[in-house]
Design an enzyme around this catalytic site. Structure first.
Site, PDB file in Angstrom:
ATOM      1  N   VAL A 101       0.837  -1.200   0.000  1.00 38.65           N
ATOM      2  CA  VAL A 101       0.000   0.000   0.000  1.00 38.65           C
ATOM      3  C   VAL A 101       0.875   1.254   0.000  1.00 38.65           C
ATOM      4  CG1 VAL A 101      -0.251  -0.055   2.534  1.00 38.65           C
ATOM      5  CG2 VAL A 101      -1.966   1.137   1.154  1.00 38.65           C
ATOM      6  N   CYS A 102       0.394   2.312  -0.650  1.00 37.68           N
ATOM      7  CA  CYS A 102       1.010   3.636  -0.645  1.00 37.68           C
ATOM      8  C   CYS A 102       2.387   3.593  -1.323  1.00 37.68           C
ATOM      9  CB  CYS A 102       1.073   4.162   0.784  1.00 37.68           C
ATOM     10  SG  CYS A 102       1.502   5.887   0.954  1.00 37.68           S
ATOM     11  N   HIS A 103       3.465   3.733  -0.552  1.00 36.90           N
ATOM     12  CA  HIS A 103       4.825   3.645  -1.083  1.00 36.90           C
ATOM     13  C   HIS A 103       5.359   2.206  -1.062  1.00 36.90           C
ATOM     14  CE1 HIS A 103       4.587   7.969  -0.468  1.00 36.90           C
ATOM     15  NE2 HIS A 103       5.695   8.113  -1.159  1.00 36.90           N
ATOM     16  N   PHE A 122       0.639   5.304  -4.097  1.00 36.40           N
ATOM     17  CA  PHE A 122       0.575   6.740  -3.860  1.00 36.40           C
ATOM     18  C   PHE A 122       1.081   7.401  -5.142  1.00 36.40           C
ATOM     19  CE2 PHE A 122       1.768  10.807  -1.912  1.00 36.40           C
ATOM     20  CZ  PHE A 122       0.576  11.050  -1.228  1.00 36.40           C
ATOM     21  N   SER A 150      -2.729  -0.774  -3.177  1.00 40.35           N
ATOM     22  CA  SER A 150      -3.652   0.324  -2.877  1.00 40.35           C
ATOM     23  C   SER A 150      -2.873   1.617  -2.768  1.00 40.35           C
ATOM     24  CB  SER A 150      -4.422   0.060  -1.580  1.00 40.35           C
ATOM     25  OG  SER A 150      -5.446  -0.889  -1.793  1.00 40.35           O
TER      26      SER A 150
END
Length: 192
Positions: A101-103, A122, A150
């Site tokens: 998720v994200c980074h 992200f 995500s």
């Protein structure tokens, strides 16, 4: 009940660690906090503190059913450790779920497993993923085979649901590339 590896370093995004950790525990699984070193206290970006249970060098992907890579700046630190990168690659080779998720997808780039996969992240690392050969989309959650990605903390419900579903029902199907035309034997190859 399955053992789930969480790879974490300092500066992790607090909720991106805690929410999946809690959801997996509630679902009856055993999350295990893994760092470069065992017994080290790590600090999240918003002040949470967690302690690593195991060092990556002591473990194999075969010991776990899935891998979670929380975001924040933690993945940037982790991708500097060759053992951690190999650990991620081993999950991919074993076709086990990898949820980033994200980074977190930075680790997919470093492990050289993003090529020809559809992912999200992200937005600031979109170009890194595209340069690594991935197809980047702006969606809450993307499941492309064993890769679950995500964008941010707001997506955690969908992210966790996808991971729990793959643990229960098996790996998602691979996504077809929306960019590549269908191969046709009667068509001449493109000229460059």
């Amino acid at each position: 009940m399955a053992r789930i590896a969480f790879i974490v370093a300092n500066d992790f995004e607090d909720s991106e660690f805690q929410v999946p950790f809690d959801k997996l525990k509630q679902a009856g699984h055993e999350p295990v906090v893994i760092g470069v070193e065992a017994g080290k206290t790590l600090k999240g970006k918003k002040g949470a503190e967690i302690r690593t249970e195991k060092a990556v060098k002591e473990l194999k992907a075969a010991d776990f059913a899935a891998l979670v890579i929380p975001g924040g700046y933690s993945p940037d630190h982790l991708r500097m450790d060759i053992g951690m990168v190999g650990f991620v690659r081993d999950f991919f080779k074993a076709d086990k779920p990898i949820a980033a998720v994200c980074h977190g997808p930075w680790m997919l780039v470093e492990a050289d497993i993003a090529d020809e996969r559809t992912v999200t992240s992200f937005p600031s690392i979109k170009t890194d993923l595209i340069n690594a050969g991935a197809r980047w989309v702006d969606r809450q959650v993307v499941e492309d085979g064993n890769l679950i990605t995500s964008r941010k903390p707001d997506d955690l419900e969908a992210f966790c649901a996808a991971l729990v579903r793959q643990l229960k029902d098996g790996i998602a199907p691979r996504l077809e590339s929306p960019l590549a035309p269908e191969a046709a034997a009667d068509r001449a190859p493109p000229v460059h």
